[in-house]
Design a protein around this motif. Structure first.
Motif, mmCIF file in Angstrom:
data_model
loop_
_atom_site.group_PDB
_atom_site.id
_atom_site.type_symbol
_atom_site.label_atom_id
_atom_site.label_comp_id
_atom_site.label_asym_id
_atom_site.label_seq_id
_atom_site.Cartn_x
_atom_site.Cartn_y
_atom_site.Cartn_z
ATOM 1 N N SER A 849 0.681 -1.328 -0.039
ATOM 2 C CA SER A 849 0.072 -0.076 0.009
ATOM 3 C C SER A 849 0.914 1.317 0.033
ATOM 4 C CB SER A 849 -0.884 -0.004 1.278
ATOM 5 O OG SER A 849 -0.253 -0.056 2.464
ATOM 6 N N GLY A 850 2.218 1.084 0.033
ATOM 7 C CA GLY A 850 3.004 2.201 0.028
ATOM 8 C C GLY A 850 3.229 2.697 1.254
ATOM 9 N N THR A 851 2.871 2.221 2.467
ATOM 10 C CA THR A 851 2.941 2.620 3.715
ATOM 11 C C THR A 851 3.141 1.219 4.296
ATOM 12 O OG1 THR A 851 0.610 2.745 4.337
ATOM 13 C CG2 THR A 851 1.425 4.879 3.625
ATOM 14 N N PRO A 852 3.948 1.400 5.563
ATOM 15 C CA PRO A 852 4.095 0.198 6.350
ATOM 16 C C PRO A 852 2.856 -0.355 7.064
ATOM 17 C CG PRO A 852 5.691 1.777 7.074
ATOM 18 C CD PRO A 852 4.898 2.671 6.054
ATOM 19 N N LEU A 853 2.649 -1.490 6.838
ATOM 20 C CA LEU A 853 1.502 -2.340 7.247
ATOM 21 C C LEU A 853 1.433 -2.161 8.890
ATOM 22 C CD1 LEU A 853 1.542 -5.562 5.267
ATOM 23 C CD2 LEU A 853 0.129 -3.453 4.966
ATOM 24 N N LYS A 854 0.246 -2.104 9.296
ATOM 25 C CA LYS A 854 0.159 -2.076 10.976
ATOM 26 C C LYS A 854 -0.558 -3.367 11.319
ATOM 27 C CE LYS A 854 -0.853 2.747 11.346
ATOM 28 N NZ LYS A 854 -1.610 4.015 11.574
ATOM 29 N N TYR A 855 -1.189 -4.198 10.362
ATOM 30 C CA TYR A 855 -1.905 -5.088 10.818
ATOM 31 C C TYR A 855 -1.986 -6.448 9.819
ATOM 32 C CZ TYR A 855 -4.291 -2.294 14.278
ATOM 33 O OH TYR A 855 -4.699 -1.416 15.279
ATOM 34 N N CYS A 856 -1.802 -7.526 10.158
ATOM 35 C CA CYS A 856 -1.858 -8.745 9.143
ATOM 36 C C CYS A 856 -2.677 -9.764 9.719
ATOM 37 C CB CYS A 856 -0.628 -9.422 8.826
ATOM 38 S SG CYS A 856 0.165 -10.008 10.474
ATOM 39 N N ARG A 857 -3.031 -10.811 9.088
ATOM 40 C CA ARG A 857 -4.214 -11.804 9.214
ATOM 41 C C ARG A 857 -3.403 -13.027 9.220
ATOM 42 N NH1 ARG A 857 -9.245 -9.640 7.768
ATOM 43 N NH2 ARG A 857 -10.128 -11.207 9.153
ATOM 44 N N TYR A 858 -3.933 -14.069 10.108
ATOM 45 C CA TYR A 858 -3.476 -15.474 10.146
ATOM 46 C C TYR A 858 -4.970 -16.384 10.508
ATOM 47 C CZ TYR A 858 -3.823 -14.525 15.348
ATOM 48 O OH TYR A 858 -4.376 -14.236 16.587
ATOM 49 N N ARG A 859 -4.746 -17.658 10.152
ATOM 50 C CA ARG A 859 -5.843 -18.688 10.341
ATOM 51 C C ARG A 859 -5.980 -19.080 11.797
ATOM 52 N NH1 ARG A 859 -7.732 -21.817 6.259
ATOM 53 N NH2 ARG A 859 -7.614 -23.779 7.736
ATOM 54 N N ASP A 860 -6.909 -18.582 12.425
ATOM 55 C CA ASP A 860 -7.212 -18.970 13.875
ATOM 56 C C ASP A 860 -8.722 -18.578 14.208
ATOM 57 O OD1 ASP A 860 -6.973 -20.372 16.189
ATOM 58 O OD2 ASP A 860 -4.963 -19.859 16.648
ATOM 59 N N TYR A 861 -9.074 -18.521 15.482
ATOM 60 C CA TYR A 861 -10.186 -18.078 15.944
ATOM 61 C C TYR A 861 -9.710 -17.325 17.264
ATOM 62 C CZ TYR A 861 -12.870 -20.760 12.356
ATOM 63 O OH TYR A 861 -13.267 -21.308 11.406
ATOM 64 N N ARG A 862 -9.043 -16.199 17.070
ATOM 65 C CA ARG A 862 -8.761 -15.528 18.194
ATOM 66 C C ARG A 862 -9.388 -14.110 18.412
ATOM 67 N NH1 ARG A 862 -4.664 -17.897 21.010
ATOM 68 N NH2 ARG A 862 -3.978 -19.977 20.117
ATOM 69 N N GLU A 863 -9.052 -13.498 19.574
ATOM 70 C CA GLU A 863 -9.660 -11.999 19.594
ATOM 71 C C GLU A 863 -8.719 -10.937 18.999
ATOM 72 O OE1 GLU A 863 -12.684 -11.144 21.200
ATOM 73 O OE2 GLU A 863 -13.335 -12.841 21.990
ATOM 74 N N PRO A 864 -9.124 -9.792 18.773
ATOM 75 C CA PRO A 864 -8.333 -8.933 18.196
ATOM 76 C C PRO A 864 -7.462 -8.420 19.106
ATOM 77 C CG PRO A 864 -10.436 -7.956 18.178
ATOM 78 C CD PRO A 864 -10.514 -9.482 18.591
ATOM 79 N N PRO A 865 -6.457 -7.549 18.855
ATOM 80 C CA PRO A 865 -5.553 -7.181 19.741
ATOM 81 C C PRO A 865 -5.952 -6.098 20.671
ATOM 82 C CG PRO A 865 -4.597 -6.340 17.648
ATOM 83 C CD PRO A 865 -5.763 -7.167 17.412
ATOM 84 N N HIS A 866 -6.860 -5.453 20.384
ATOM 85 C CA HIS A 866 -7.569 -4.088 21.157
ATOM 86 C C HIS A 866 -8.587 -4.674 22.071
ATOM 87 C CE1 HIS A 866 -10.671 -4.272 18.075
ATOM 88 N NE2 HIS A 866 -9.724 -4.215 17.326
ATOM 89 N N SER A 867 -9.089 -5.915 22.146
ATOM 90 C CA SER A 867 -10.071 -6.535 22.937
ATOM 91 C C SER A 867 -9.355 -6.529 24.221
ATOM 92 C CB SER A 867 -10.466 -8.035 22.495
ATOM 93 O OG SER A 867 -9.292 -8.762 22.738
ATOM 94 N N LEU A 868 -10.704 -7.021 25.284
ATOM 95 C CA LEU A 868 -10.058 -7.237 26.669
ATOM 96 C C LEU A 868 -9.214 -8.353 27.015
ATOM 97 C CD1 LEU A 868 -13.433 -6.806 28.116
ATOM 98 C CD2 LEU A 868 -11.940 -5.165 28.148
ATOM 99 N N VAL A 869 -9.153 -9.198 26.293
ATOM 100 C CA VAL A 869 -8.246 -10.455 26.471
ATOM 101 C C VAL A 869 -7.697 -10.586 24.980
ATOM 102 C CG1 VAL A 869 -7.816 -12.912 26.928
ATOM 103 C CG2 VAL A 869 -9.940 -11.506 27.952
ATOM 104 N N PRO A 870 -6.427 -9.872 24.781
ATOM 105 C CA PRO A 870 -5.828 -9.741 23.393
ATOM 106 C C PRO A 870 -5.351 -11.232 22.872
ATOM 107 C CG PRO A 870 -4.969 -7.992 24.840
ATOM 108 C CD PRO A 870 -5.942 -9.054 25.694
#
Length: 955
Positions: A849-870
């Motif tokens: 995208s021309g700018t450094p990435l902040k997030y990437c995806r992976y195969r699993d069923y886990r909460e996002p990093p900003h949730s109560l239980v990252p």
């Protein structure tokens, strides 16, 4: 009296022949010296005394003959290279009188020098062998049993001596009665079941319709096959007292060649070679090197200058080659009756089982191909693969440390489509079908085996009491106990000694399984290290497909390790089996079979189990990866799933192993026989090969495997495991097995007919311990396929999403429209700044995208990093896990219930066969009753003629 005695023994001379025989006709009773007149005037007591004196002289002659033929040196001192030397009883020759000797029989190498006595068995030894005395006693006892013998030295090596054995009719009859050999005595009478008029009309219409259809191309031409009389006749154990009941057209051919060689082998196994209760049998002489080889002869050449269609078959070997071992008849049924007649029931049962297994693979291969084609047809309509191919904005996290770059999910579009070909809606149905198929295959094989056992007279056949292995006798000869069956003392192994040996053997098995696990661990480390290396490779093709390249090379290396360990396992299995000291040969064979199967099964399938159930399951998540020895990051699955790795593993291993096995089965004997012929041509010239007799041609062929049919069965059983255990991940496995088996049947047939010495015809009622192994594989296949569908494939996560989280949630639908958004829901979000230092990639992802990435995806069923239980597990993960466990339980119980129901509903014995057996038993009783009644009536008539009838006898 002196005059009469001298007249009776007139002309009594001792005549010795160069062959070592004695002219028994030189003893003649000149009955013309008897006085004329009434019989009462002749003193028969004097004649009897004279005959007894003559018998004593005959015994003296035989003793002198034995002294001449059995000096301190062996009989081989009389031999000359290429010259025939006879030690047979010449009485049989003199019986023929002035008959001309058939020159054809002399030249074909299947008869003695006289062209009349057929060679039934061959023994081979070397004159330089030091076991001269044992061999001399053994051969003397062979002649005492009534067998006829001739010797001849090899045309290639004068040190090699061939001992040719022939069993006369009297010996064959005596031992056939002892061995309960069943022979034909009455033609079978077939009764057609009564049909109703309606069924008869239907049959007429069907038969009239069949006239327009082409004839069945798979059936063999009946005109080329001989009339196997024993299959169309009722049989009974041979009895010399009731010999008139049996169908005997020619005494020379009444017992076929396989039966004759089996009888002679039975005799040789019971002949002593030294004083002592255990110094007996041909096997011991082969073990200690007294004889180099022992085998029955092939029935001449398998080739002919003339066509079999115009001139017929020269012999049964030629007929088997043309109708069975030739590649031109690959689509035809096997002539199993002829195979049984030539090679015996044990080998015939193997080919019957192999043919049945191959035939049963047709529906499995068809359904598997249908599942694959269903995936091809529905590929364009698959919502999941569409979303993967269109996901250009989804950036996946690197699959390895540092060197692996970020990648778009759409880059795995091809792998997602290939995965759909094997993992689609029909996969579950196919897994259930294959589990049921395995049960149906085994149950119907029991019925087929029962029919074969009936046709081949194996229903009432029981194995004889086996002899104790020489190694067992040598080890435990000091301690004896009474055999409960024979009532004779035999060596005894103490219970404590047996248990200790079994414990040591089990420990050895456990250690070798640990070696297999260590090899798999090495492959895992290779995959972990190599994926980073390939990711930094210079070639873009390998760099962009680093995971596929890693999997492909790992599978090839794993195959090489499998083949190397198989050689080691055979040595270890042999050592552990001999350490156990089994009592009999069958116990030794069963123990060795179990060990070899266990070793090779674990060796072949351990990596497959790792890929199916462990690869990508225990890797952790970005920022908290699990590592081996706190160094190497465990390998992850491809973004499109782990099933593609399992498919590659199964496809490559299956194809490579079957190709290697076929090459070793046929290529190795061909190379060995070619090398032998080449040495002969170099030493003696190419023209000498044509003049070789049959026994020397057969001796130059390869002997049958020391373990019998073990390698053939093991190859097919391991293939059966590949076909059933992971078939849910690779539906094309039955098709590959079918194509291989079509080739395998003809390869094995060609090998038995042309490349191997003729094996001894032995009897067997079934395939032995292999049936139990097949049942065990069938049970294991249900469990593994349940786990493959529930854990390895995405079938359960898709089902949970469709019914619970998709657009159709709560509506009870699960079509393709209900899968919209599944790919996004199955991927979790990771913040790139949370990477560990050693896992942080070199690239920042700015190329996307021309700018450094902040997030990437992976195969699993886990909460996002900003949730109560990252990065904690989501509720969907627990729903999927519960659904997976529930599916495994339901699938296993359902399939096992179906399997047991099928086993219960399918009887082991077909109803028509049961009726035929009862009918035959009834008819045999009637025939025997009629024959006995006829004999009693004849005796009664003879008594009446002689005036010896009694008034009080029963009518």
């Amino acid at each position: 009296m002196e005059a009469r005695s001298s007249g009776i023994t007139n002309g009594k001379t001792k005549v010795f022949h160069p062959e070592g025989g004695v002219d028994l006709q030189s003893y003649q009773l000149d009955m013309q010296i008897l006085p004329d007149g009434p019989k009462s005037d002749v003193d028969f007591s004097e004649i009897l005394n004279a005959i007894q004196e003559m018998a004593k002289d005959v015994n003296i002659l035989f003793d002198e003959l034995e002294a001449v033929n059995s000096p301190c040196k062996d009989d081989d001192s009389l031999l000359h290279p290429g010259n025939l030397t006879s030690t047979s009883d010449d009485a049989s020759r003199l019986e023929a009188g002035g008959e001309s000797v058939p020159e054809k029989n002399k030249s074909n190498g299947l008869y003695f020098r006289d062209g009349k006595c057929r060679i039934d068995y061959i023994l081979v030894y070397r004159k330089s062998n030091p076991q001269m005395e044992k061999r001399e006693i053994f051969e003397r006892n062979i002649r005492a049993e009534g067998l006829q013998m001739e010797k001849e030295s090899s045309l290639i090596n004068s040190d090699i001596i061939f001992v040719k054995l022939h069993a006369p009719w009297e010996v064959l009859g005596r031992y056939a009665e002892q061995m309960n050999v069943r022979m034909p005595f009455r033609r079978k009478i077939y009764y057609l079941p009564r049909r109703y008029k309606f069924m008869s009309r239907i049959d007429k219409h069907i038969s009239s319709f069949r006239r327009w259809l082409p004839k069945k191309p798979m059936r063999l031409d009946k005109e080329t096959l001989p009339d196997l009389e024993e299959n169309d006749c009722y049989t009974a154990p041979f009895s010399q007292q009731r010999i008139h009941h049996f169908i005997i057209h020619n005494k020379d051919t009444f017992f076929n060649n396989a039966t004759r060689s089996r009888i002679i082998h039975h005799i040789l196994q019971r002949i002593k070679y030294e004083e002592g209760k255990n110094k007996i049998g041909l096997n011991r002489l082969l073990t200690n090197g007294s004889y180099e080889a022992a085998f029955p002869l092939h029935e001449g050449s398998y080739r002919s200058k003339n066509s079999i269609r115009t001139h017929g078959a020269v012999n049964h070997r030629h007929l088997l080659y043309e109708c069975w071992a030739s590649w031109g008849v690959w689509y035809k049924y096997q002539p199993l009756d002829l195979v049984r007649r030539y090679f015996g029931e044990k080998i015939g049962l193997y080919f019957a089982w192999l043919g049945w297994y191959t035939g049963m693979l047709f529906p499995a291969a068809f359904i598997g191909l249908f599942v694959f084609l269903y995936g091809v047809i529905t590929l364009d309509h698959c919502q999941v693969s569409k979303e993967v191919c269109q996901a250009t904005d989804i950036i996946m996290c690197p699959v390895c440390d540092k060197y692996c770059p970020f990648m778009r999910l759409s880059d795995s579009c091809v792998y997602a489509k290939v995965t759909h070909l094997f993992d689609n809606g029909a996969t579950v149905f196919f897994a259930v079908f294959m589990a049921v198929w395995a049960t149906v295959f085994l149950e119907f094989w029991k019925r087929r085996r029962a029919v074969i056992a009936y046709d081949w007279d194996l229903i009432d056949w029981e194995e004889e009491e086996e002899e104790i292995r020489p190694q067992f006798e040598a080890k435990y000869s000091k301690k004896e106990r009474m055999n409960p069956i024979s009532g004779k003392p035999e060596p005894y192994q103490a219970f404590a000694d047996k248990c200790s040996r079994l414990i040591v053997s089990a420990s050895g098995i456990f250690f070798m399984i640990c070696v297999v696990i260590a090899a798999v661990f090495g492959i895992v480390i290779y995959r972990v290290v190599t994926v980073s290396t390939f990711a930094a490779f210079k070639w873009a093709l390998i760099r962009n497909n680093s995971q596929v390249a890693t999997t492909g090379t790992a599978v090839c290396i794993n195959f090489c390790i499998i083949m190397l360990l198989n050689v080691l396992y055979e040595k270890v299995a042999l050592l552990l089996t001999n350490l156990e000291q089994p009592r009999t040969e069958s116990e030794w064979e069963n123990s060795f079979t179990l060990k070899m199967f266990l070793f090779q099964f674990v060796n072949l399938n351990s990596s497959t189990f790792y890929i199916a159930f462990f690869l990508g399951r225990f890797t952790g998540h970005p920022g908290a990866y699990l590592r081996l020895i706190n160094r190497w990051r465990l390998e992850e699955c491809h973004p499109s799933g782990c099933l593609i790795d399992l498919c590659m593993q199964m496809g490559i291993i299956m194809v490579l192993k079957q190709t290697w096995n076929n090459f070793m089965e046929l290529g190795y004997p061909l190379i060995q026989n070619w090398w032998t012929r080449r040495k002969v041509r170099q030493e003696h010239g190419p023209e000498r090969r044509i003049s070789f007799p049959q026994w020397e041609k057969d001796y130059n062929l390869q002997p049958m495997n020391a373990y019998g049919l073990f390698d053939e069965y093991l190859e097919m059983i391991l293939q059966f495991g590949f076909t059933t255990i992971f078939v849910a991940a690779f539906p094309l496995a039955p098709l590959l097995a079918l194509l291989n088996n079509i080739i395998e049947i003809r390869l094995d047939a060609y090998k038995f007919v042309t490349q191997w010495r003729r094996p001894l015809a032995s009897r067997a009622k079934d395939i032995g311990i292999w049936y139990g192994i097949l049942e065990g594989i069938g049970i294991l296949s249900v469990i593994t396929n349940a786990f493959v569908i529930a854990i390895t494939s995405d079938f359960i996560p898709r089902l949970v999403y469709a019914y619970k989280y998709g657009p159709c949630a709560g509506q009870g639908e699960a079509g393709q429209k209900c899968m919209v958004g599944y790919v996004n829901a199955s991927l979790s979000v990771f913040r790139i700044s949370d990477f560990e230092n050693r896992s942080e990639p070199e690239s920042d992802g700015s190329e996307f995208s021309g700018t450094p990435l902040k997030y990437c995806r992976y195969r699993d069923y886990r909460e996002p990093p900003h949730s109560l239980v990252p990065y904690g597990y989501t509720l969907q993960f627990w729903h999927v896990l519960a659904a997976r466990l529930a599916f495994i339980i339901v699938f296993e119980h359902l399939v096992f219930c179906i399997k047991h129901l099928i086993s219960y509903l399918i009887p082991d014995l077909p109803k028509d066969l049961r009726d035929r057996m009862r009918r035959e038993k009834y008819l045999i009783q009637e025939m025997m009753y009629e024959a006995e009644l006829e004999r009693l009536q004849k005796e009664r008539k003879e008594r009446k003629k002689n005036g010896k009838a009694h008034h009080n006898e029963w009518p």
